[in-house]
Scaffold this active site. Structure first.
Site, PDB file in Angstrom:
ATOM      1  N   LYS A   1      39.626  34.924  48.442  1.00 50.51           N
ATOM      2  CA  LYS A   1      39.314  36.167  47.735  1.00 50.51           C
ATOM      3  C   LYS A   1      38.067  35.997  46.885  1.00 50.51           C
ATOM      4  CE  LYS A   1      40.888  37.089  43.696  1.00 50.51           C
ATOM      5  NZ  LYS A   1      41.679  37.429  42.492  1.00 50.51           N
TER       6      LYS A   1
ATOM      7  N   SER B   1      38.346  27.506  33.347  1.00 46.16           N
ATOM      8  CA  SER B   1      38.213  27.697  34.800  1.00 46.16           C
ATOM      9  C   SER B   1      36.799  27.390  35.278  1.00 46.16           C
ATOM     10  CB  SER B   1      38.619  29.133  35.179  1.00 46.16           C
ATOM     11  OG  SER B   1      39.937  29.411  34.765  1.00 46.16           O
TER      12      SER B   1
ATOM     13  N   SER C   1      36.425  33.037  32.917  1.00 43.70           N
ATOM     14  CA  SER C   1      35.168  32.670  33.576  1.00 43.70           C
ATOM     15  C   SER C   1      34.537  33.874  34.262  1.00 43.70           C
ATOM     16  CB  SER C   1      35.420  31.561  34.599  1.00 43.70           C
ATOM     17  OG  SER C   1      36.262  32.023  35.643  1.00 43.70           O
TER      18      SER C   1
ATOM     19  N   ASP D   1      45.769  29.763  38.012  1.00 44.80           N
ATOM     20  CA  ASP D   1      46.517  30.490  39.035  1.00 44.80           C
ATOM     21  C   ASP D   1      47.591  29.638  39.703  1.00 44.80           C
ATOM     22  OD1 ASP D   1      45.249  32.889  38.630  1.00 44.80           O
ATOM     23  OD2 ASP D   1      43.787  32.626  40.243  1.00 44.80           O
TER      24      ASP D   1
END
EC number: 2.5.1.19
Length: 420
Positions: free
Chosen positions: A20, A189, A162, A303
């Site tokens: 993604k 991140s 980020s 995540d």
């Protein structure tokens, strides 16, 4: 839609979808290049379709007649939109396109979906204000009066998301004097900033960054058209990697083990817990072994929280997942969602401000509220398929990044039925 999971022992071979993050970055870079670019193997899911739809609304021609294998983008044909630009639930689309729209000489209205409205935009808005841009949020709409950007210095916190920084990086080459971006705090991140730099490089953009990434300099320069191939998504793979560690061997293709993606670290965490990891060119295999608890810092790979928590729930001993504060401002409050879900399955868990403490045990089936969060649904879908008698609400939310998730789980032997 509610999904019911009966007990099974899923395992086998699977290919994960394209990234993604790389698809969205590639689309936005291609849209700003003069000439035709090709996005090879894009992810086709709600978030990437949101980006594509917004760019189309701004006059960018994206030819998808070639199907899912390649999108052809004719860039730099921006024009004033005739209506609102709907970002669905995609934070990356809203944040990145807010910055791109800021440098276009007309007004844009970006609409946010229901859960996206709760996610913070203020640091990016304040950064764009520093550059002289008129931007404000009105309910679920971000209104941007774009203009030629002549200011070149901007400062913002690096520890919230980020995506604010990546947004500025994506717009910087088109600014009159480029941008010098100062991060007042170390970036969270960080791998995602490296992914943005890598994407910019694919389209001919030179990026200079300090060792600690708190200083980023991007001179004014044209985006060049490119053939941009999207690699597989380690974030989407994380739940199936966890499945291989707690159930039966899982072989996953379309994964670059040299990727910049932050969530590649999932295989390192699982190996530390005791899982057997094999890897080769573009594939990873996880074999189940007795797992032990882990102390894992997720500051740069937030995540992974749901999938790693599921593995920790099946491990012997205590696991401490730290650096998770920002998980509260994802599609759901993921700290609360994970805590409630594992508690319902009989796992002892302590929820703190910046960490979760999980006592491994023997999870049992339960009613799980996904809170409409794709990563919660996928992680508990994996655990539910192993322990059985599990129901997951709003299971269709996986279309955000992985539309075929439930179908793929079934292909591995998972017993998945849709409740009516």
């Amino acid at each position: 839609m509610k999904i019911h999971l009966d007990k099974s022992l899923p395992g086998g071979n699977i290919a994960v979808p394209s990234s993604k993050s790389y698809t969205i970055r590639g689309l936005i870079a291609a849209a700003q290049a003069n000439g035709q670019s090709h996005i090879i193997s894009p992810l086709i899911a709600d978030d990437t379709l949101a980006t594509r739809q917004v760019l189309s609304g701004l006059g960018i021609n994206i030819n998808t007649d070639t199907g899912s294998e390649s999108w052809e983008i004719t860039g730099n044909t921006f024009k004033a939109p005739s209506g609102n630009l709907f970002c669905r639930e995609s934070a990356a689309t809203l944040r990145f396109m807010s910055a791109v729209c800021a440098r276009l000489p007309f007004e844009c209205h970006l609409l946010a979906g229901h859960s996206l409205m709760r996610r913070p935009m203020l640091p990016l808005i304040q950064a764009l204000h520093q550059l002289g841009i008129e931007i404000e949020t009105r309910g679920n709409t971000t209104v941007i009066n774009g203009q030629v950007i002549t200011r070149s210095k901007v400062s913002l916190p690096g520890n919230i998301s980020s995506q604010y920084v990546s947004a500025l990086m994506l717009m910087a080459p088109a600014c009159t004097h480029g941008l010098e971006i100062h991060l007042a705090t170390p970036p969270a991140s960080l791998p995602y900033l490296k992914m943005t730099k890598q994407t910019l490089g694919s389209f001919g953009i030179k990026v200079h960054s300090s060792i600690d990434w708190q200083e980023i300099s991007i001179p004014p320069q044209p985006y060049l058209p490119a053939r941009y191939r999207v690699e597989g998504d380690w974030s989407s793979a994380s739940s199936f990697l966890a499945l291989g560690a707690i159930a039966a061997p899982v072989f996953i293709s379309n994964l670059d083990t040299d990727s910049f993606q932050a969530d590649r670290i999932m295989i390192k965490f699982l190996a530390e817990m005791g899982a057997e990891i094999e890897s080769g060119q573009n594939w990873v295999k996880v074999n189940p072994k007795p797992l032990s608890g882990i102390n894992a810092d997720l500051t740069h790979s937030i995540d992974l929280l749901p999938a790693l928590a599921v593995a920790a729930a099946c491990a012997k001993g205590q696991s401490i997942l730290s650096g998770v504060r920002q998980a509260r401002i994802k599609e759901s409050n993921r700290i609360r969602a994970v805590s409630q879900g594992l508690s319902a399955m009989g796992i002892n868990i302590i929820e703190e401000d910046d960490r979760l403490i999980i006592e491994g045990g023997q999870p049992k089936g339960a009613e799980i509220d996904s809170f409409g969060d794709h990563r919660i649904a996928m992680a508990f879908g994996i655990l539910g398929s192993v322990v059985g008698e599990t129901h997951i609400s709003d299971a269709e939310c996986v279309t955000k990044t992985y539309p075929d998730f439930w179908k793929n789980l079934e292909s591995l032997g998972g017993k998945v039925t849709q409740d009516v």
